[in-house]
Design an enzyme around this catalytic site. Structure first.
Site, PDB file in Angstrom:
ATOM      1  N   TYR A  21      40.500  10.493  21.252  1.00  0.00           N
ATOM      2  CA  TYR A  21      41.941   9.887  21.350  1.00  0.00           C
ATOM      3  C   TYR A  21      42.437   9.034  22.280  1.00  0.00           C
ATOM      4  CZ  TYR A  21      43.690  13.900  17.730  1.00  0.00           C
ATOM      5  OH  TYR A  21      43.233  15.124  17.195  1.00  0.00           O
ATOM      6  N   LYS A  61      29.305  18.434  19.167  1.00  0.00           N
ATOM      7  CA  LYS A  61      28.422  18.939  18.427  1.00  0.00           C
ATOM      8  C   LYS A  61      27.495  17.267  18.817  1.00  0.00           C
ATOM      9  CE  LYS A  61      27.584  17.905  13.716  1.00  0.00           C
ATOM     10  NZ  LYS A  61      27.724  19.336  13.110  1.00  0.00           N
ATOM     11  N   ASP A  70      30.917  22.902  14.481  1.00  0.00           N
ATOM     12  CA  ASP A  70      30.975  23.865  12.511  1.00  0.00           C
ATOM     13  C   ASP A  70      30.370  25.752  12.868  1.00  0.00           C
ATOM     14  OD1 ASP A  70      28.644  21.903  13.111  1.00  0.00           O
ATOM     15  OD2 ASP A  70      27.793  22.230  11.819  1.00  0.00           O
ATOM     16  N   ASP A 125      41.779  19.908  19.644  1.00  0.00           N
ATOM     17  CA  ASP A 125      42.751  19.682  18.647  1.00  0.00           C
ATOM     18  C   ASP A 125      42.544  21.294  17.440  1.00  0.00           C
ATOM     19  OD1 ASP A 125      45.099  19.271  17.693  1.00  0.00           O
ATOM     20  OD2 ASP A 125      44.728  17.386  17.421  1.00  0.00           O
ATOM     21  N   ASP A 150      44.072  25.546  17.012  1.00  0.00           N
ATOM     22  CA  ASP A 150      45.193  25.571  15.817  1.00  0.00           C
ATOM     23  C   ASP A 150      44.352  26.743  14.809  1.00  0.00           C
ATOM     24  OD1 ASP A 150      46.820  23.866  16.729  1.00  0.00           O
ATOM     25  OD2 ASP A 150      46.735  22.987  14.141  1.00  0.00           O
TER      26      ASP A 150
END
Length: 335
Positions: free
Chosen positions: A125, A174, A207, A231, A235
């Site tokens: 971002y 990751k 993941d 982000d 959620d």
């Protein structure tokens, strides 16, 4: 003693309804704030010809504490996200997204208490290097992770864990694939973890973290991660406790903070007195804790638990049949 002045951005859609609910509650619990109201989003575009007027930026800088409703950034018209702009402008590097179970919600789990600490200014971002080739066949974006940025957010997560009596911090990455950016974040995470032996530290690939959150969310306490992963994960965590209507967000910098409802502006129900104000009420609780007003914060949290648990005048998403004003009234009566 001078009164604490708060910048208030009512926002778009249901924003004015839910923000007014939160302000009534703050006043009722005796916070004695002064409010400077400012425009941003579509309202500002109509009134001032821009999404984020200078006057609003000046008020945020002056008061250093802002409570804001959801803002709409027009999609696909070359406008930069207002939320991203605010985070970068005021260096609000830490995004705190706590989720807490309330009995009475239609949530899949009980006894969830997780905070996602998300790096707020770097990663995917950063907004840098976003290019599409002239023929429209290739798009590129640059992810940037700095040692300083990673260390700052990781240190914040551990310091917060100690302050709030939390036991465990999980760094999510990751690094197995994104060896440069996520690799650097993980390397710094391991270094910072060594400085806090009193806190249990773990690391998890993103993941796997998603799967573990769904299978056994109670193993998590504090999650700390980079911008994009944070982000998504925050959620997902909101989904564990009943959705975005139950999730607040705080954006914290070194000398400035913005507290917000994390859901959208829901223009389809704007002005219809239907919206659940819980997200922004929880954000105002975060704001009170930031201002070291823990007593008022706890009173509001207790009243909110009572209202939702008893189903007293709750909104449709909570299984009730009432609107914003009735829900607010049920809160005020308990305060």
């Amino acid at each position: 003693m001078t009164k604490q002045c708060i910048t208030v951005i009512r926002g778009d859609g249901i924003g004015p309804d839910i923000i007014d609910s939160a302000l009534q509650i703050l006043d009722k619990v005796g916070c004695d704030f002064e409010y400077d109201f400012a425009d941003a989003g579509l309202v500002a575009l109509e009134n001032h010809g821009e999404l984020l007027p200078q006057e609003t930026l000046d008020l945020i800088a002056k008061n250093k504490v802002t409570l804001k409703g959801p803002l709409t950034t027009p999609v696909g018209e070359g406008f930069t996200s207002i939320n991203v702009s605010l985070r970068k402008k005021f260096q609000l590097y830490a995004n705190l997204r706590p989720v807490l179970s309330f009995k009475g919600t239609k949530a899949r789990y009980e006894n969830i208490d997780i905070v996602t600490v998300r790096e707020n200014t770097e990663g995917m971002y950063s907004g840098l290097g976003q290019v599409v080739s002239e023929d429209g066949n290739e798009a590129k974006a640059t992810s940037i992770v700095t040692r300083a940025g990673a260390e700052r957010i990781l240190t914040y997560a551990y310091e917060m864990a100690i302050r709030d009596g939390r036991k465990k911090v999980t760094a999510v990455h990751k690094a197995n694939i994104l060896k440069s950016t996520s690799g650097l974040f993980l390397k710094v995470a391991r270094e910072v973890a060594q400085r806090y032996p009193q806190i249990e530290s773990s690391e998890m690939i993103v993941d796997n973290c998603c799967m573990q959150l769904v299978m056994n969310p109670h193993q998590f306490d504090v999650i700390v991660t980079t911008n994009l992963f944070g982000d998504i994960l925050s959620d997902l965590c909101a989904g564990l406790v009943g959705g975005l209507g139950m999730a607040p967000g705080a954006n914290i910098g070194t000398d400035c903070a913005i507290f917000e409802a994390v859901h959208g502006s829901a223009p389809d129900i704007a002005g219809k007195n239907l919206a659940n104000p819980t997200s922004v009420i929880l954000a105002s609780i975060q704001m009170l804790e930031y201002l070291a007003m823990g007593e008022q914060a706890e009173k509001i949290r207790y009243a909110l638990k009572q209202v939702i648990e008893s189903g007293d005048r709750t909104t449709r998403d909570l299984g009730g049949e009432h609107g914003t004003s009735d829900f607010t009234q049920a809160m005020l009566e308990r305060l």
